[in-house]
Write a protein that holds these residues in place. Structure first.
Motif, mmCIF file in Angstrom:
data_model
loop_
_atom_site.group_PDB
_atom_site.id
_atom_site.type_symbol
_atom_site.label_atom_id
_atom_site.label_comp_id
_atom_site.label_asym_id
_atom_site.label_seq_id
_atom_site.Cartn_x
_atom_site.Cartn_y
_atom_site.Cartn_z
ATOM 1 N N ALA A 79 27.111 37.467 34.014
ATOM 2 C CA ALA A 79 28.282 37.755 33.188
ATOM 3 C C ALA A 79 29.715 38.376 34.103
ATOM 4 N N VAL A 80 30.513 38.143 33.895
ATOM 5 C CA VAL A 80 31.704 38.344 34.621
ATOM 6 C C VAL A 80 32.102 40.008 34.490
ATOM 7 N N GLY A 81 32.350 40.783 35.693
ATOM 8 C CA GLY A 81 32.267 42.255 35.739
ATOM 9 C C GLY A 81 31.042 42.978 35.248
ATOM 10 N N SER A 82 30.121 42.410 35.333
ATOM 11 C CA SER A 82 28.621 43.002 35.077
ATOM 12 C C SER A 82 28.408 44.053 35.881
ATOM 13 N N ASN A 83 27.327 45.033 35.405
ATOM 14 C CA ASN A 83 27.153 46.214 36.276
ATOM 15 C C ASN A 83 26.143 45.933 37.344
ATOM 16 N N SER A 84 25.797 44.728 37.504
ATOM 17 C CA SER A 84 24.848 44.481 38.720
ATOM 18 C C SER A 84 25.560 44.316 39.982
ATOM 19 N N PRO A 85 24.557 44.605 40.953
ATOM 20 C CA PRO A 85 25.275 44.961 42.280
ATOM 21 C C PRO A 85 26.168 43.502 42.815
ATOM 22 N N SER A 86 27.237 43.930 43.126
ATOM 23 C CA SER A 86 28.348 43.112 43.478
ATOM 24 C C SER A 86 28.127 42.571 44.950
ATOM 25 N N VAL A 87 27.128 43.114 45.853
ATOM 26 C CA VAL A 87 26.997 42.591 47.023
ATOM 27 C C VAL A 87 25.497 42.046 47.093
ATOM 28 N N THR A 88 25.466 40.901 47.543
ATOM 29 C CA THR A 88 24.162 40.340 47.508
ATOM 30 C C THR A 88 23.228 40.652 48.811
ATOM 31 N N HIS A 89 22.197 40.251 48.950
ATOM 32 C CA HIS A 89 21.060 40.472 49.843
ATOM 33 C C HIS A 89 21.879 40.147 51.427
ATOM 34 N N ASP A 90 22.674 39.079 51.385
ATOM 35 C CA ASP A 90 23.057 38.453 52.591
ATOM 36 C C ASP A 90 24.483 39.167 52.879
ATOM 37 N N GLY A 91 24.849 40.275 51.945
ATOM 38 C CA GLY A 91 26.032 40.854 52.457
ATOM 39 C C GLY A 91 27.409 40.370 51.680
ATOM 40 N N LEU A 92 27.098 39.149 50.908
ATOM 41 C CA LEU A 92 28.344 38.437 50.473
ATOM 42 C C LEU A 92 28.805 39.072 49.229
ATOM 43 N N LEU A 93 30.044 39.347 48.804
ATOM 44 C CA LEU A 93 30.657 39.663 47.597
ATOM 45 C C LEU A 93 30.670 38.416 46.687
ATOM 46 N N ARG A 94 30.295 38.469 45.522
ATOM 47 C CA ARG A 94 30.521 37.523 44.676
ATOM 48 C C ARG A 94 31.842 37.251 44.062
ATOM 49 N N ILE A 95 32.476 36.246 43.928
ATOM 50 C CA ILE A 95 33.836 36.240 43.410
ATOM 51 C C ILE A 95 33.898 36.677 42.025
ATOM 52 N N GLU A 96 32.937 36.354 41.180
ATOM 53 C CA GLU A 96 32.748 36.557 39.772
ATOM 54 C C GLU A 96 32.662 38.014 39.703
ATOM 55 N N LEU A 148 36.465 39.848 39.208
ATOM 56 C CA LEU A 148 37.431 39.421 37.945
ATOM 57 C C LEU A 148 37.035 39.905 36.550
ATOM 58 N N ASP A 149 37.811 40.486 35.670
ATOM 59 C CA ASP A 149 37.258 40.975 34.588
ATOM 60 C C ASP A 149 37.216 39.739 33.638
ATOM 61 N N ALA A 150 37.310 40.100 32.303
ATOM 62 C CA ALA A 150 36.672 38.924 31.361
ATOM 63 C C ALA A 150 37.992 38.283 31.215
ATOM 64 N N ASP A 151 39.243 38.820 31.338
ATOM 65 C CA ASP A 151 40.398 38.034 31.322
ATOM 66 C C ASP A 151 40.857 37.139 32.631
ATOM 67 N N GLY A 152 40.031 37.359 33.530
ATOM 68 C CA GLY A 152 40.612 36.891 34.807
ATOM 69 C C GLY A 152 41.086 37.545 35.702
ATOM 70 N N GLY A 153 41.580 38.772 35.337
ATOM 71 C CA GLY A 153 42.001 39.732 36.199
ATOM 72 C C GLY A 153 41.347 40.138 37.421
ATOM 73 N N ILE A 154 41.951 40.765 38.348
ATOM 74 C CA ILE A 154 41.335 41.192 39.358
ATOM 75 C C ILE A 154 40.696 42.558 39.036
ATOM 76 N N LEU A 155 39.296 42.926 39.511
ATOM 77 C CA LEU A 155 38.645 43.901 39.401
ATOM 78 C C LEU A 155 37.936 44.362 40.326
ATOM 79 N N VAL A 156 38.175 45.282 41.261
ATOM 80 C CA VAL A 156 37.605 45.760 42.498
ATOM 81 C C VAL A 156 36.377 46.496 42.064
ATOM 82 N N PRO A 157 35.095 45.901 42.511
ATOM 83 C CA PRO A 157 33.846 46.602 42.158
ATOM 84 C C PRO A 157 33.823 48.015 42.742
ATOM 85 N N PRO A 158 33.139 48.852 42.079
ATOM 86 C CA PRO A 158 33.059 50.290 42.614
ATOM 87 C C PRO A 158 32.710 50.544 43.886
#
Length: 162
Positions: free
Chosen positions: A2-19, A22-32
């Motif tokens: 899901a876009v903007g979900s509460n799951s961790p935004s940094v994967t095990h390899d340190g990569l930030l997922r683009i999705e 983004l918020d539900a409308d496609g706007g930029i949402l910076v993870p906490p």
């Protein structure tokens, strides 16, 4: 996912997922907890020997010379410059970057941010026909520090009010 979900935004390899950016409308949402500097630090830790920036230098005899910085090299430069900026400026002060295009400009910009100051990206006064714009921008910004390169220092110093 899901876009903007509460799951961790940094994967095990340190990569930030683009999705996750983004918020539900496609706007930029910076993870906490994610900042520009934390992203650079993440890249230093996870892909440090990979090229961070590649600059094609057309200023010398070897026009189109490729100059690269790895994430680790960028990190060393940013840390060193940021330490100097912190000696000269307080947190929240504005720091103008008046440097020629290139990797030093990038390092100076990120260093100002890392130091807790506000980076004001401008241009070196050597850019023909833009002196008035630069004067106005500097007057408006009122930076407490100006970052430049050794090659541009004389021109920058001559441009700044005494």
């Amino acid at each position: 996912m899901a876009v903007g979900s509460n799951s961790p935004s940094v994967t095990h390899d340190g990569l930030l997922r683009i999705e996750d950016c983004l918020d539900a409308d496609g706007g930029i949402l910076v993870p906490p907890g994610v900042t520009l500097i934390s992203l650079i630090d993440r890249n230093i830790a996870n892909v440090g020997d990979s090229p961070a920036y590649r600059y094609l230098d057309y200023t010398g005899l070897n026009d189109g010379r490729v100059v690269e910085l790895t994430w680790k090299q960028l990190g060393v430069r940013v840390q060193a410059i940021a330490a100097q900026v912190q000696r000269l400026a307080d947190r929240g002060d504005r720091v103008a970057v008046l440097a020629p295009q290139g990797l030093d400009y990038i390092a100076g910009f990120f260093a100002a941010i890392k130091a807790g100051t506000v980076a004001v990206p401008l241009f070196a006064p050597e850019l023909q026909g833009h002196a008035e714009r630069l004067e106005i921008a500097l007057r408006d910004a009122q930076p407490s520090v100006v970052l430049t390169t050794s090659a541009a220092a004389e021109g920058v110093h001559g441009f700044l009010p005494s």
